[in-house]
Design an enzyme around this catalytic site. Structure first.
Site, short mmCIF file in Angstrom:
data_model
loop_
_atom_site.label_atom_id
_atom_site.label_comp_id
_atom_site.label_asym_id
_atom_site.label_seq_id
_atom_site.Cartn_x
_atom_site.Cartn_y
_atom_site.Cartn_z
N CYS A 1 1.57 47.30 41.34
CA CYS A 1 2.74 46.95 40.53
C CYS A 1 2.62 45.49 40.07
CB CYS A 1 3.96 47.11 41.43
SG CYS A 1 5.52 46.72 40.66
N THR B 1 4.81 43.40 40.59
CA THR B 1 5.31 42.65 41.75
C THR B 1 4.18 42.38 42.74
OG1 THR B 1 7.43 43.76 41.49
CG2 THR B 1 7.06 42.66 43.58
N HIS C 1 2.32 39.50 41.50
CA HIS C 1 3.06 38.26 41.79
C HIS C 1 2.81 37.80 43.22
CE1 HIS C 1 5.41 37.24 38.32
NE2 HIS C 1 5.77 38.49 38.14
N CYS D 1 26.42 46.52 54.74
CA CYS D 1 26.86 45.35 53.97
C CYS D 1 27.82 45.79 52.85
CB CYS D 1 25.65 44.63 53.38
SG CYS D 1 24.88 45.54 52.03
ZN LIG Z 1 6.74 48.64 41.54
ZN LIG Z 2 23.25 46.88 52.99
#
Ligand SMILES: [Zn+2]
Ligand SMILES: [Zn+2]
Length: 339
Positions: A37, A39, A42, A93
C-alpha cells in the site's frame, strides 16, 4: 524463512518464526497474497517512525486461507478463503459507541500498530475476517482492502447513477475510486499530471483531463454538461488541486477528501459558501464496504488486474519495496507470502 520484519533503515530481516498459540477468538491464516500500500511505502520511507515499533511485520492488503481455528471460533473452518479487515477497534471509546469503530480513538490498525501480513502464517481475530466466494482468485482478492477504501468514498459521497464525478489524482486509489464510481453507473473523469497514469486511465476506459496542460476547470464544466461535477474526489493530496477542488463542484455539489493531508492547506471556502457545497471526510472503510468490494471483484464488475505492475515472493520483499520506492511507473505490487 517465513516472516519479513521491516527495520527502521529500509531493510528487511527474513526470519523463521514458530507459530504462536492461538488465543480465544483467533484464527491462524496461511497468507496468500498481500499488496503493498502507499501507507506501507510511507512507513518504509520513515515517515511514520513514531507510530511503528521496529522491527515490525507490516502489510494489511492480504488474502488468505484459514489454517487453524482457535478457541471460541465457530463461524470459520480450516480451508475457508478469507480477507482481513485490518481495523481492530476498542469497542469502548466515543467513536466506537457511536458505531464508527473504523475511526476508533484507540484503533489498532493491524499491519501498522501491530504485526501485519508479510508472513506465511498469521494469527488474527476471527471477527475481522470476511469470507470470499467459492473459487475466487486470491491474487485478485488482495485488492479487496484498497477497493473497500474506494467503495467507502463512493458511498460516503452518495454518488448515484448518471451523476458526473471527477477524480483528482490517478494513482491506485484514484483509479479504484473511478472503477467503483463507474460500477454505480456514474460518469467519471480522472485528472492527473503523469502521462503514464493518464495512459493507464484511458486504457481502463476512463475520460481523462491532463492537469498539466488542460484547463481543468473548463474541462470539468464541459464534461459535466452543466455547472460542474456532482462529486469531486480529492485523492492527490497536492496543494494546487486542493485549492481548486471547490471550484470544480456544481451548486450543492459534494467534495470528498480522500487524501491524507498532514499539514493545513488552503481551500477556497468562498466556493463552499457561494454554491452551498458539502465537504465530506473519508477514512478507511466499514464492514459493508468490504462486502461491496468482494462483490464487485467476484462478479468481475471491477477488474483491477491491469494495476498490477509487479509480483514478488516474500523472500524478495526488500527488492519489491526498493522497486516501488524508486520507480514511479509502479501502481500495485503484490507479494506472494507462501513463496
Ligand atoms: Zn492500504
Ligand atoms: Zn474505540
Amino acid at each position: 524463512m517465513n516472516t519479513a520484519l521491516l527495520n527502521a533503515d529500509k531493510t528487511f530481516t527474513l526470519e523463521s518464526k514458530d507459530a504462536q498459540p492461538l488465543e480465544e477468538g483467533q484464527v491462524r491464516l496461511d497468507v496468500a497474497w498481500c499488496g503493498i500500500c502507499g501507507t506501507d511505502l510511507h512507513i518504509y520511507r520513515g515517515h511514520m517512525d513514531k507510530r511503528l515499533n521496529f522491527p515490525e511485520v507490516i502489510g494489511h492488503e492480504a488474502s488468505a486461507t484459514v489454517a487453524e481455528v482457535g478457541p471460541g471460533v465457530t463461524e470459520y473452518a480450516v480451508g475457508d478463503a478469507v480477507v482481513v479487515r485490518p481495523l481492530d477497534a476498542c469497542g469502548e471509546c466515543p467513536a466506537c459507541e457511536r458505531g464508527f469503530g473504523h475511526v476508533c480513538n484507540n484503533l489498532n490498525f493491524i499491519g501498522i500498530d501491530s504485526s501485519g501480513a508479510f508472513q506465511q502464517s498469521w494469527n488474527v481475530p476471527a471477527k475481522l475476517l470476511h469470507r470470499l466466494p467459492e473459487g475466487m482468485n486470491l491474487e485478485l482478492a488482495a485488492f479487496v482492502e484498497p477497493l473497500a477504501v474506494a467503495c467507502h468514498d463512493v458511498r460516503m459521497a452518495g454518488l448515484k447513477a448518471d451523476e458526473f464525478s471527477v477524480v483528482l489524482g490517478g494513482g491506485p486509489i484514484g483509479l479504484l475510486i473511478a472503477m467503483a464510481a463507474r460500477a454505480v453507473g456514474a460518469r467519471v473523469a480522472i485528472s492527473e499530471l503523469s502521462e503514464s497514469r493518464l495512459e493507464l486511465a484511458q486504457k481502463l476506459g476512463f475520460d481523462t483531463i491532463n492537469a498539466g496542460s488542460d484547463d481543468v476547470e473548463a474541462a470539468v464544466i464541459e464534461k459535466s454538461g452543466a455547472d460542474g461535477a456532482d462529486v469531486v474526489f480529492e485523492v492527490s493530496g497536492a496543494a494546487p488541486p486542493i485549492r481548486q477542488m471547490t471550484k470544480l463542484a456544481r451548486v450543492r455539489g459534494r467534495v470528498v477528501v480522500v487524501a491524507i493531508v498532514p499539514e493545513p492547506t488552503p481551500v477556497d471556502l468562498f466556493q463552499v459558501f457561494w454554491k452551498e457545497l458539502q465537504i465530506i471526510g473519508t477514512r478507511v472503510y466499514e464492514p459493508e464496504d468490504y462486502d461491496r468490494a468482494i462483490e464487485l471483484l467476484a462478479s468481475g464488475e471491477v477488474d483491477p488486474s491491469t494495476l498490477v505492475t509487479g509480483r514478488f515472493g516474500l523472500s524478495q520483499i526488500g527488492e519489491a519495496f526498493q522497486s516501488l520506492d524508486t520507480d514511479s511507473q509502479h501502481m500495485k505490487i503484490l507479494v506472494n507470502c507462501q513463496d
